[in-house]
Design an enzyme around this catalytic site. Sequence first.
Site, PDB file in Angstrom:
ATOM      1  N   HIS A 158       0.813  -1.225   0.000  1.00 29.80           N
ATOM      2  CA  HIS A 158       0.000   0.000   0.000  1.00 29.80           C
ATOM      3  C   HIS A 158       0.848   1.279   0.000  1.00 29.80           C
ATOM      4  O   HIS A 158       0.309   2.375  -0.169  1.00 29.80           O
ATOM      5  CB  HIS A 158      -0.938   0.036   1.214  1.00 29.80           C
ATOM      6  CG  HIS A 158      -1.965  -1.053   1.222  1.00 29.80           C
ATOM      7  ND1 HIS A 158      -2.891  -1.214   0.220  1.00 29.80           N
ATOM      8  CD2 HIS A 158      -2.210  -2.060   2.117  1.00 29.80           C
ATOM      9  CE1 HIS A 158      -3.660  -2.263   0.496  1.00 29.80           C
ATOM     10  NE2 HIS A 158      -3.272  -2.790   1.635  1.00 29.80           N
ATOM     11  N   ASP A 193      -2.570 -10.409  -2.409  1.00 33.38           N
ATOM     12  CA  ASP A 193      -3.120 -10.025  -1.116  1.00 33.38           C
ATOM     13  C   ASP A 193      -4.627  -9.754  -1.309  1.00 33.38           C
ATOM     14  O   ASP A 193      -5.067  -9.458  -2.415  1.00 33.38           O
ATOM     15  CB  ASP A 193      -2.409  -8.748  -0.629  1.00 33.38           C
ATOM     16  CG  ASP A 193      -2.813  -8.311   0.770  1.00 33.38           C
ATOM     17  OD1 ASP A 193      -2.110  -8.675   1.727  1.00 33.38           O
ATOM     18  OD2 ASP A 193      -3.843  -7.604   0.906  1.00 33.38           O
ATOM     19  N   HIS A 195      -6.272  -7.235  -0.338  1.00 30.23           N
ATOM     20  CA  HIS A 195      -6.475  -5.815  -0.661  1.00 30.23           C
ATOM     21  C   HIS A 195      -5.698  -5.427  -1.909  1.00 30.23           C
ATOM     22  O   HIS A 195      -4.595  -5.921  -2.148  1.00 30.23           O
ATOM     23  CB  HIS A 195      -6.010  -4.943   0.506  1.00 30.23           C
ATOM     24  CG  HIS A 195      -6.621  -5.309   1.828  1.00 30.23           C
ATOM     25  ND1 HIS A 195      -6.010  -6.182   2.713  1.00 30.23           N
ATOM     26  CD2 HIS A 195      -7.790  -4.936   2.403  1.00 30.23           C
ATOM     27  CE1 HIS A 195      -6.777  -6.316   3.792  1.00 30.23           C
ATOM     28  NE2 HIS A 195      -7.864  -5.576   3.631  1.00 30.23           N
ATOM     29  N   ASP A 282      -4.430 -12.958   3.720  1.00 29.05           N
ATOM     30  CA  ASP A 282      -5.704 -12.418   4.220  1.00 29.05           C
ATOM     31  C   ASP A 282      -6.879 -12.764   3.301  1.00 29.05           C
ATOM     32  O   ASP A 282      -8.013 -12.347   3.559  1.00 29.05           O
ATOM     33  CB  ASP A 282      -5.633 -10.903   4.503  1.00 29.05           C
ATOM     34  CG  ASP A 282      -4.895 -10.106   3.453  1.00 29.05           C
ATOM     35  OD1 ASP A 282      -4.561 -10.664   2.389  1.00 29.05           O
ATOM     36  OD2 ASP A 282      -4.659  -8.900   3.689  1.00 29.05           O
TER      37      ASP A 282
HETATM   38  N1  Q9C Z   1     -11.694  -0.236   9.043  1.00 31.61           N
HETATM   39  C1  Q9C Z   1      -2.499  -5.269   4.259  1.00 31.61           C
HETATM   40  O1  Q9C Z   1      -3.115  -6.320   4.241  1.00 31.61           O
HETATM   41  N2  Q9C Z   1      -7.769  -1.377   7.274  1.00 31.61           N
HETATM   42  N3  Q9C Z   1      -3.054  -4.117   4.662  1.00 31.61           N
HETATM   43  C2  Q9C Z   1      -8.237  -0.087   7.576  1.00 31.61           C
HETATM   44  C3  Q9C Z   1     -10.659  -0.276   8.052  1.00 31.61           C
HETATM   45  C4  Q9C Z   1      -6.531  -1.342   6.573  1.00 31.61           C
HETATM   46  C5  Q9C Z   1      -4.426  -4.066   5.079  1.00 31.61           C
HETATM   47  C6  Q9C Z   1      -9.290  -0.137   8.662  1.00 31.61           C
HETATM   48  C7  Q9C Z   1      -6.223  -2.673   5.976  1.00 31.61           C
HETATM   49  C8  Q9C Z   1      -4.851  -2.682   5.396  1.00 31.61           C
HETATM   50  C9  Q9C Z   1      -1.056  -5.236   3.886  1.00 31.61           C
HETATM   51 ZN    ZN Z   2      -4.179  -7.137   2.739  1.00 39.09          ZN
END
Ligand code: Q9C
Ligand code: ZN
Length: 342
Positions: A158, A193, A195, A282
Amino acid sequence: MSSIPAFFDERQLAHEPLQELHNGGWTPYAETPSRARMIASEFAGLRPARDFGLEPLLGVHDPGYVEFLRSAFIEWRASGRDGDAIGYTWPVVRRRKLDLDRIDAKLGQYSYDAATPIAEGTWEACYWSAQTALTALSAILDGNTRTSFALCRPPGHHAGRDYCGGYCYLNNAAIAAERARHSGRRVAILDIDYHHGNGTQDIFYEDPDVLFVSIHAEPATDYPFFWGHKEERGEGPGDGTTLNLPLPRGTEIHEYGAALDQALIAIAAHQADLLVVSFGADTFVDDPISNFRLRQEDYCVIASRIAALNLPILVVMEGGYAVDALGHNVEAFLSGFYEVPA
Ligand code: Q9C
Ligand code: ZN
């Protein structure tokens, strides 16, 4: 026990933010050091990172941003603040490069969400996470192995040239990909991933040489929302070297496999001679912050299909938050690379 060389550095554990802003309240930080410990426990002989210095990091990231990562926590403390450094104002309108000094302004300038605090050990950990990716890559470039695993943590996909977000600070996969390209390789990145890897996509968006392919949760429903839509295909000279394959919540291996086939066709068509896989576990059915339905045995199948490309492959760890199952899911994924005949 995996026979793929795996790399990790204890200093990656130094990053331990207390909490993140999640759905309007503070919750314990999901990207914990125990994630890396669980994965590490699957390996008999983890190899430490070598230090390639700042230069390869600056091949991807903006010098002002790197300096910010190094100094943000110290400046936060110097401003009399407790806890971890986190921003509260973001320049989304007419964003331009202002050389502002105040820590809150810098936090806004160099991040895009409130899920990515900077704690005391953040710089040390993300520096070594990137060095781990570079060390795992060098094992391939030096001809010691065709497949290599970088147990990166904090994750990276990200993070963009000059911003952190989504638990990511330095883009480990992009730093390795840039380094491989620098050594004359034709590189593709496959991001699996849950995301969308918005930082990696952004870094190579106008680049015709590095193909970025991502399979991820439909951004209309899932983080990071603003990127990863299927019409994003790259820009300028990079038009056509970004491929997004978003899938709905609830996706199981059958539909996932169809998207994977499309991804692999694109990678073969790019005539890549080195593949970087941004691997997040994930997508697992029991992941606490995600909504795909892959099972442990699916990871072996996915990896063996990737292995069938018959390319040198650097696997870089990204997300995965079902900590109790994480080690086994990673092991299942890596097993797919050595169970297929070369
Ligand atoms: N309520 C990776 O898997 N979540 N990042 C934000 C939302 C962020 C995941 C909170 C998720 C990031 C590397
Ligand atoms: Zn992720």
